[in-house]
Design a protein around this motif. Structure first.
Motif, PDB file in Angstrom:
ATOM      1  N   LYS A  58     -14.435 -25.311 -24.577  1.00  0.00           N
ATOM      2  CA  LYS A  58     -15.684 -24.678 -24.153  1.00  0.00           C
ATOM      3  C   LYS A  58     -16.915 -25.371 -24.739  1.00  0.00           C
ATOM      4  CE  LYS A  58     -13.349 -20.261 -23.468  1.00  0.00           C
ATOM      5  NZ  LYS A  58     -13.466 -20.261 -21.998  1.00  0.00           N
ATOM      6  N   LYS A  59     -16.671 -26.529 -25.370  1.00  0.00           N
ATOM      7  CA  LYS A  59     -17.762 -27.341 -25.942  1.00  0.00           C
ATOM      8  C   LYS A  59     -18.602 -26.542 -26.950  1.00  0.00           C
ATOM      9  CE  LYS A  59     -18.107 -30.525 -22.047  1.00  0.00           C
ATOM     10  NZ  LYS A  59     -16.889 -30.087 -21.358  1.00  0.00           N
ATOM     11  N   LEU A  60     -17.889 -25.837 -27.820  1.00  0.00           N
ATOM     12  CA  LEU A  60     -18.555 -25.017 -28.830  1.00  0.00           C
ATOM     13  C   LEU A  60     -18.265 -25.484 -30.252  1.00  0.00           C
ATOM     14  CD1 LEU A  60     -18.102 -21.354 -27.498  1.00  0.00           C
ATOM     15  CD2 LEU A  60     -20.232 -22.627 -27.708  1.00  0.00           C
ATOM     16  N   THR A  61     -17.839 -26.727 -30.413  1.00  0.00           N
ATOM     17  CA  THR A  61     -17.594 -27.247 -31.758  1.00  0.00           C
ATOM     18  C   THR A  61     -18.926 -27.602 -32.422  1.00  0.00           C
ATOM     19  OG1 THR A  61     -17.232 -29.411 -30.766  1.00  0.00           O
ATOM     20  CG2 THR A  61     -15.274 -28.100 -31.282  1.00  0.00           C
ATOM     21  N   LYS A  98      -6.297 -23.000 -35.678  1.00  0.00           N
ATOM     22  CA  LYS A  98      -6.051 -24.173 -34.842  1.00  0.00           C
ATOM     23  C   LYS A  98      -6.221 -23.834 -33.359  1.00  0.00           C
ATOM     24  CE  LYS A  98      -2.971 -26.901 -37.790  1.00  0.00           C
ATOM     25  NZ  LYS A  98      -3.733 -28.164 -37.671  1.00  0.00           N
ATOM     26  N   ILE A  99      -5.716 -22.654 -32.962  1.00  0.00           N
ATOM     27  CA  ILE A  99      -5.842 -22.229 -31.564  1.00  0.00           C
ATOM     28  C   ILE A  99      -7.306 -21.966 -31.209  1.00  0.00           C
ATOM     29  CG2 ILE A  99      -5.200 -20.443 -29.881  1.00  0.00           C
ATOM     30  CD1 ILE A  99      -2.581 -20.113 -31.554  1.00  0.00           C
ATOM     31  N   VAL A 100      -8.043 -21.350 -32.141  1.00  0.00           N
ATOM     32  CA  VAL A 100      -9.481 -21.142 -31.930  1.00  0.00           C
ATOM     33  C   VAL A 100     -10.174 -22.483 -31.750  1.00  0.00           C
ATOM     34  CG1 VAL A 100     -11.637 -20.344 -32.980  1.00  0.00           C
ATOM     35  CG2 VAL A 100      -9.587 -18.944 -33.173  1.00  0.00           C
ATOM     36  N   GLN A 101      -9.834 -23.465 -32.590  1.00  0.00           N
ATOM     37  CA  GLN A 101     -10.469 -24.782 -32.509  1.00  0.00           C
ATOM     38  C   GLN A 101     -10.230 -25.429 -31.153  1.00  0.00           C
ATOM     39  OE1 GLN A 101     -12.509 -26.017 -34.712  1.00  0.00           O
ATOM     40  NE2 GLN A 101     -12.832 -27.975 -33.671  1.00  0.00           N
ATOM     41  N   ILE A 102      -9.012 -25.327 -30.652  1.00  0.00           N
ATOM     42  CA  ILE A 102      -8.695 -25.883 -29.331  1.00  0.00           C
ATOM     43  C   ILE A 102      -9.534 -25.198 -28.249  1.00  0.00           C
ATOM     44  CG2 ILE A 102      -6.881 -26.044 -27.567  1.00  0.00           C
ATOM     45  CD1 ILE A 102      -4.891 -26.331 -29.975  1.00  0.00           C
ATOM     46  N   LEU A 159     -14.037 -15.834 -25.627  1.00  0.00           N
ATOM     47  CA  LEU A 159     -15.121 -16.818 -25.709  1.00  0.00           C
ATOM     48  C   LEU A 159     -15.569 -17.301 -24.335  1.00  0.00           C
ATOM     49  CD1 LEU A 159     -13.575 -18.734 -28.706  1.00  0.00           C
ATOM     50  CD2 LEU A 159     -15.657 -17.345 -28.781  1.00  0.00           C
ATOM     51  N   ASN A 160     -15.275 -16.537 -23.315  1.00  0.00           N
ATOM     52  CA  ASN A 160     -15.570 -16.977 -21.951  1.00  0.00           C
ATOM     53  C   ASN A 160     -17.055 -16.909 -21.613  1.00  0.00           C
ATOM     54  OD1 ASN A 160     -14.618 -17.933 -19.413  1.00  0.00           O
ATOM     55  ND2 ASN A 160     -14.996 -15.902 -18.567  1.00  0.00           N
ATOM     56  N   GLU A 161     -17.718 -15.802 -21.937  1.00  0.00           N
ATOM     57  CA  GLU A 161     -19.116 -15.625 -21.535  1.00  0.00           C
ATOM     58  C   GLU A 161     -20.105 -15.971 -22.644  1.00  0.00           C
ATOM     59  OE1 GLU A 161     -21.602 -12.112 -19.304  1.00  0.00           O
ATOM     60  OE2 GLU A 161     -19.577 -12.590 -18.643  1.00  0.00           O
ATOM     61  N   PHE A 162     -19.646 -16.045 -23.867  1.00  0.00           N
ATOM     62  CA  PHE A 162     -20.516 -16.352 -25.004  1.00  0.00           C
ATOM     63  C   PHE A 162     -21.290 -17.661 -24.814  1.00  0.00           C
ATOM     64  CE2 PHE A 162     -20.746 -17.633 -29.704  1.00  0.00           C
ATOM     65  CZ  PHE A 162     -21.859 -16.847 -29.954  1.00  0.00           C
ATOM     66  N   PRO A 163     -20.658 -18.753 -24.336  1.00  0.00           N
ATOM     67  CA  PRO A 163     -21.415 -20.006 -24.143  1.00  0.00           C
ATOM     68  C   PRO A 163     -22.566 -19.863 -23.146  1.00  0.00           C
ATOM     69  CG  PRO A 163     -19.056 -20.429 -24.065  1.00  0.00           C
ATOM     70  CD  PRO A 163     -19.223 -18.945 -24.039  1.00  0.00           C
ATOM     71  N   LEU A 164     -22.393 -19.038 -22.118  1.00  0.00           N
ATOM     72  CA  LEU A 164     -23.464 -18.831 -21.141  1.00  0.00           C
ATOM     73  C   LEU A 164     -24.656 -18.142 -21.789  1.00  0.00           C
ATOM     74  CD1 LEU A 164     -21.283 -17.563 -18.134  1.00  0.00           C
ATOM     75  CD2 LEU A 164     -22.101 -19.889 -18.566  1.00  0.00           C
ATOM     76  N   TRP A 165     -24.345 -17.129 -22.602  1.00  0.00           N
ATOM     77  CA  TRP A 165     -25.427 -16.428 -23.316  1.00  0.00           C
ATOM     78  C   TRP A 165     -26.143 -17.379 -24.268  1.00  0.00           C
ATOM     79  CZ3 TRP A 165     -25.775 -15.450 -28.668  1.00  0.00           C
ATOM     80  CH2 TRP A 165     -26.874 -14.656 -29.046  1.00  0.00           C
TER      81      TRP A 165
END
Length: 224
Positions: A19-22, A10-14, A206-212
């Motif tokens: 981070k708009k990664l759903t 649940k915390i991961v989902q939030i 999960l901070n830099e993963f979306p940029l990559w």
């Protein structure tokens, strides 16, 4: 009643929503340092907790909800994948009680990293991105820079977590390394990983993963 893994999912989902990664698929792996200085963390349950915390990420990212696991010191082993059905005594069963595994030697990262690359680009070749969490407590060898640079064309993002109080000089240089098509690695330092909250851990993780993801998709390294 919700289990600890359910709460963590649940915390991961939030975190993913922030981070708009759903609605997003990735293969998730974990590399665990098992050099001599890690003994206490294996014996006191900290590493088992790490497996559960990263498995929660895999359950949200991975299409079959499994976490691929490696361990290494100066040798390495590819372990059975962890799942919700069998993670509870994972470290004791597959690592501590496994006499075939080399434990508590010195550290040497490139061989295990090459095996990670082999699994995801040769054995299971796919343009689906890989989120690779790499736990280390210091003393990383400099040749990892070459492996990271050469793997920048592959669909693998290396998220290094330094734990403990080492200086992590090599890992601190990852963000400024030149000669790569994309920045495919990040380093965060968490001195006491057992005391950090799940919310904080997942936000850092999960901070830099979306940029990559955006850069790698633009260069057609991955398909998202």
């Amino acid at each position: 009643m919700l289990t600890s893994i359910d709460l963590r999912k649940k915390i991961v989902q939030i975190t993913l929503e922030k981070k708009k990664l759903t609605n997003f698929t990735a293969r998730v792996g974990l590399v665990l340092d098992i050099s001599g200085s890690m003994q206490t963390l294996y014996k006191n349950g900290t590493v088992q907790e790490v497996v559960e915390r990263i498995l929660a990420v895999a359950c949200r990212f991975d299409d079959n909800a499994t976490l691929d696991v490696w361990i290494y010191d100066n040798e390495f082993s590819r372990l059975p994948s962890a799942t919700e059905a069998d993670f509870e005594h994972y470290v004791q069963k597959h690592i501590m009680n496994n006499k075939m595994i080399h434990k508590f030697g010195r550290n040497n990262e490139p061989p295990v990293m090459q095996d990670v690359i082999r699994k995801y680009t040769v054995e299971e070749d796919s343009s689906i991105p890989v989120f690779m969490v790499f736990i280390n407590d210091g003393g990383v060898v400099k040749p990892i820079k070459k492996v990271i640079t050469e793997s920048a064309v592959q669909p693998i993002f290396w998220q290094f977590i330094g734990i403990g109080d080492s200086d992590f000089d090599v890992l601190k240089q990852l963000d400024t390394m030149e000669g790569r098509i994309v920045d495919n690695a990040n380093f965060i330092h968490i001195e006491d990983i057992a005391s950090i909250s799940d919310e904080t851990l997942y936000n850092l993780l999960l901070n830099e993963f979306p940029l990559w993801l955006k850069e790698a998709a633009a260069k057609r390294i991955i398909r998202i």
